[in-house]
Design a protein around this motif. Structure first.
Motif, short mmCIF file in Angstrom:
data_model
loop_
_atom_site.label_atom_id
_atom_site.label_comp_id
_atom_site.label_asym_id
_atom_site.label_seq_id
_atom_site.Cartn_x
_atom_site.Cartn_y
_atom_site.Cartn_z
N ASN A 118 0.75 -1.10 -0.02
CA ASN A 118 -0.21 0.00 -0.06
C ASN A 118 0.77 1.26 0.03
O ASN A 118 1.98 1.18 0.49
CB ASN A 118 -1.06 0.00 1.40
CG ASN A 118 -1.92 -1.01 1.09
OD1 ASN A 118 -2.41 -1.42 0.23
ND2 ASN A 118 -2.23 -1.53 2.20
N SER A 119 0.40 2.37 -0.35
CA SER A 119 1.06 3.56 -0.52
C SER A 119 2.00 4.14 0.65
O SER A 119 2.99 4.32 0.69
CB SER A 119 0.32 4.57 -1.03
OG SER A 119 0.94 5.98 -1.24
N PRO A 120 1.23 4.14 1.93
CA PRO A 120 1.95 4.47 3.08
C PRO A 120 3.11 3.70 3.38
O PRO A 120 4.27 4.21 3.86
CB PRO A 120 0.93 4.59 4.19
CG PRO A 120 -0.09 4.60 3.60
CD PRO A 120 -0.14 3.90 2.38
N GLN A 121 2.98 2.25 3.14
CA GLN A 121 4.21 1.40 3.33
C GLN A 121 5.33 1.51 2.33
O GLN A 121 6.37 1.49 2.44
CB GLN A 121 4.01 0.04 3.23
CG GLN A 121 2.53 -0.58 4.32
CD GLN A 121 1.79 -2.01 4.06
OE1 GLN A 121 1.63 -2.24 2.86
NE2 GLN A 121 1.64 -2.75 4.93
N ASN A 181 -7.61 -1.53 2.90
CA ASN A 181 -6.79 -2.22 1.64
C ASN A 181 -8.11 -2.25 0.75
O ASN A 181 -9.34 -2.26 1.11
CB ASN A 181 -6.36 -3.43 1.75
CG ASN A 181 -7.17 -4.59 2.29
OD1 ASN A 181 -7.93 -5.18 1.29
ND2 ASN A 181 -7.28 -4.98 3.51
N LEU A 182 -8.05 -2.16 -0.51
CA LEU A 182 -9.14 -1.88 -1.37
C LEU A 182 -9.70 -3.34 -1.53
O LEU A 182 -10.98 -3.27 -2.14
CB LEU A 182 -8.45 -1.43 -2.72
CG LEU A 182 -7.89 -0.19 -2.99
CD1 LEU A 182 -7.61 0.28 -4.32
CD2 LEU A 182 -8.94 0.71 -2.53
N GLY A 183 -8.98 -4.32 -1.50
CA GLY A 183 -9.71 -5.64 -1.61
C GLY A 183 -10.89 -5.75 -0.17
O GLY A 183 -12.04 -6.38 -0.85
N GLY A 184 -10.54 -5.29 0.71
CA GLY A 184 -11.58 -5.28 1.69
C GLY A 184 -12.68 -4.29 1.58
O GLY A 184 -13.86 -4.75 1.96
#
Length: 310
Positions: free
Chosen positions: A129-132, A232-235
């Motif tokens: 993900n972006s922050p990571q 997350n987008l999957g969630g």
């Protein structure tokens, strides 16, 4: 839980068949794969697949777990490759990070670009993900990343690649899915699902995606409090299915959609969010300099290919 369980789970999810995953991807037997999946489901504490005559389908919990499983496997691979590169530095190494989903669009062109100029380098790929990704850039874990402009560090530089529009994501059988576009007032009366505001960026603020959504709603004087938040987008997509709710997301998130979820544009001018190339300013990598010198070429190719697919 072992990495083997995650590999087996991802293979079964992508093949949508325990038999095909066992025979074609894992080179094991279907009973053995079934046992590994049952062990994983017991460890997680929730069913991850629905078994049927035509194969297997992910449950809502399974779709959420799939995103995390891919990230964990990717991080494990990065760790292995990094250790090998330090132990046996036979080739110059270059690590690239991609937001989950964007790797499908940008990775092929990025690899071609590097292979054209630098065919003998070792390339490591990470999807997070972006922050990571921003954190990995800051700490030297990766050299360059395709991510949002996550603020909070003057040590990072960003170059905007594209501005992505948003659409409304909703169940295919939702009443609003019959409309050619959806108004903000119509959204206000629905179960609204958003990305988490507590998945903090480098600055300690909300992630760039959540801030873009909230800013757009505030500027249009629409008060919508999320009924559910996911990191997350999957969630988010899983909750759209399970709650019959709606979400406002960048169009690239369509790569996550099952047949039961569709999208509709917003009426009028909707929000946009950047996809940027980020890197650490003090990174001395000569490979990074070559890559940055050809980023405009890469962007032009991706945009042209995208238009050709429409």
């Amino acid at each position: 839980m072992e990495l083997r369980h995650l590999r087996y789970f991802v293979a079964a999810a992508e093949a949508r068949s325990l038999k095909l995953a066992a025979e074609n991807k894992l080179h094991t037997t279907q009973p053995s794969l079934s046992r590994q999946i049952r062990d994983l489901e017991e460890e997680v504490g929730a069913p991850l697949f629905v078994r049927g005559a035509k194969g297997v389908e992910l449950t809502p919990a399974g779709r959420v777990f799939l995103d995390h499983a891919r990230v964990m496997l990717s991080q494990a691979e990065v760790a292995v490759q990094s250790a090998r590169q330090i132990a046996y530095p036979t080739k110059p190494s270059f690590a690239m990070g991609f937001m989950i989903g964007h790797d499908m669009t940008w990775l092929p062109g990025a690899l071609r670009l590097l292979r054209d100029d630098l065919p003998n380098i070792h390339i490591v790929i990470s999807t997070q993900n972006s922050p990571q990704l921003a954190s990995a850039l800051l700490h030297g874990g990766i050299d360059v990343a395709f991510l949002r402009r996550e603020d909070g560090s003057a040590d990072l530089a960003f170059r905007t690649l594209v501005d992505e529009p948003f659409e409304v994501f909703l169940p295919a059988d939702h009443p609003l899915a019959a409309k050619p576009f959806i108004t903000l007032s119509e959204m206000a009366n629905q179960t609204f699902i958003s990305v988490s505001g507590t998945a903090l960026s480098l600055s300690g603020k909300q992630p760039a995606l959540r801030r873009a959504i909230d800013k757009f709603l505030h500027e249009n004087d629409v008060m919508i409090k999320p009924s559910h938040e996911v990191d997350n987008l999957g969630g988010v997509v899983s909750l759209i299915v399970s709650t019959h709710g709606i979400a406002l997301l960048p169009v690239y998130a369509k790569v996550f959609l099952p047949d039961t979820v569709t999208t509709r544009p917003l009426e009028g001018v909707g929000p946009k969010i950047d996809l940027s190339l980020g890197y650490r300013k003090a990174n001395p990598s000569p490979i990074l300099k070559v890559f940055l010198s050809r980023v405009n070429e890469l962007t032009a190719d991706v945009i042209a290919n995208h238009k050709g697919d429409q």
